[in-house]
Design an enzyme around this catalytic site. Structure first.
Site, short mmCIF file in Angstrom:
data_model
loop_
_atom_site.label_atom_id
_atom_site.label_comp_id
_atom_site.label_asym_id
_atom_site.label_seq_id
_atom_site.Cartn_x
_atom_site.Cartn_y
_atom_site.Cartn_z
N ASP A 195 0.83 -1.20 0.00
CA ASP A 195 0.00 0.00 0.00
C ASP A 195 0.88 1.26 0.00
OD1 ASP A 195 -2.46 1.30 0.02
OD2 ASP A 195 -2.70 1.20 2.20
N HIS A 214 -10.25 4.61 -1.66
CA HIS A 214 -9.49 4.74 -0.43
C HIS A 214 -10.37 5.37 0.65
CE1 HIS A 214 -5.20 3.95 -1.82
NE2 HIS A 214 -5.95 3.75 -2.89
N GLY A 253 -12.20 3.71 3.14
CA GLY A 253 -13.47 3.01 3.25
C GLY A 253 -14.04 2.96 4.66
N ASN A 297 -10.64 -0.07 0.17
CA ASN A 297 -9.62 -0.15 1.20
C ASN A 297 -10.19 0.03 2.61
OD1 ASN A 297 -7.95 -0.15 -1.04
ND2 ASN A 297 -6.52 1.35 -0.21
#
Length: 287
Positions: free
Chosen positions: A82, A209, A211, A231
């Site tokens: 990541d 991104h 989440g 994510n």
């Protein structure tokens, strides 16, 4: 199953309009909860690792843990690095067996982000693994990167199109659309129109991104709009801590460590399974 790249997994999700859960692991127990929770629901899953976590545990141990866990289940599992801007870390992850990586050049001017992303793209294409790249500035804290709310910047549509044109085989593209890392302090202002315009012009799965904390309706709209990778990091960390702390409150005199590890595992696994259901990926492992 052996570890796989995110690319085929996310292309299937993009076509089927469901989201693949991408959880940031913390340790072996955490990785086990992610993979076994997804396997119980027959869902594909992505195990993500932050740079900080890689540096703490080491490249080989993480690759070994996740590879061994993936081999014990019958679902597609990807091992993903990541948010990373360090080319050396990316290269070492590739060498150690990661099947996908993310180069985060979002803090750079467009031309520099594109140039450095292209360098990593060539590496991943040669290695046969997936690449995630980012445009815009996603707010909040992720690993050691912090973007203040007033500095968060939505991705520019024209830049997104030009960027992805140079890398047509990206496994997933992460444009800033108004979500943020960490817990939300107010209502997220998601730019659904921007997401729609991006997916109308770019045939690459989109990463959502930030989440943690989104409502089901927000997940549904983003996934329907083309977000194939969702994510989750902050909530997984909270479950990791609360799984231990809650048992300590319940049984303050308990001195045996294993029940605490089991409690952590169960708390994390419950959350993984809840999100898999929320994203619509349960039962999609056979796709």
């Amino acid at each position: 199953m052996p570890l796989i790249s995110m690319r085929p997994m996310l292309k299937e999700a993009q076509a089927g309009r469901y989201g693949v859960a991408a959880y940031n692991m913390i340790d072996y127990n955490s990785a086990r909860s992610i993979i076994e929770g997804a396997a119980e629901l027959k869902a594909p899953v992505i195990v993500q690792v932050s740079v900080k976590t890689v540096r703490h545990w080491g490249y080989a141990p993480i690759a070994s843990w996740v590879g061994m866990l993936a081999a014990s289940v019958d679902i597609p599992v990807a091992l993903h690095l990541d948010h990373c801007s360090d080319s050396d870390v990316i290269k070492r992850c590739i060498d150690a067996g990661w099947t996908s990586v993310m180069f985060d050049g979002s803090a750079l001017p467009f031309e520099q982000n594109l140039a450095r992303s292209l360098d990593i793209y060539r590496l991943t294409e040669a290695a046969g693994i997936g690449l995630e790249a980012e445009m815009g500035a996603i707010g909040g804290t992720e690993d050691d990167k912090f973007v203040a709310e007033d500095k968060a910047l939505l991705a520019d549509l024209a830049d997104c199109v030009a960027f992805c044109k140079e890398m047509p085989r990206l496994a997933v593209f992460a444009p800033a659309i108004g979500t943020a890392h960490g817990f939300y302090k107010g209502e997220p202002k998601i730019a659904y129109d921007l997401l729609r315009d991006i997916t109308a012009r770019i045939d690459i799965p989109i990463a959502l991104h930030g989440g943690t904390g989104l409502a089901q309706e927000q997940f549904d709209r983003c996934i329907a709009g083309g977000c194939a990778k969702v994510n989750i990091s902050t909530m997984h960390k909270r479950c990791y801590i609360d799984g231990f702390a809650d048992l300590k409150v319940e049984k303050p005199k308990l001195g045996e460590p294993l029940p605490f590890i089991v409690s952590q595992y169960e708390a994390m696994k419950r959350d993984v399974m809840a999100m898999v259901r929320a994203f619509g990926s349960a039962g999609k492992a056979g796709a």
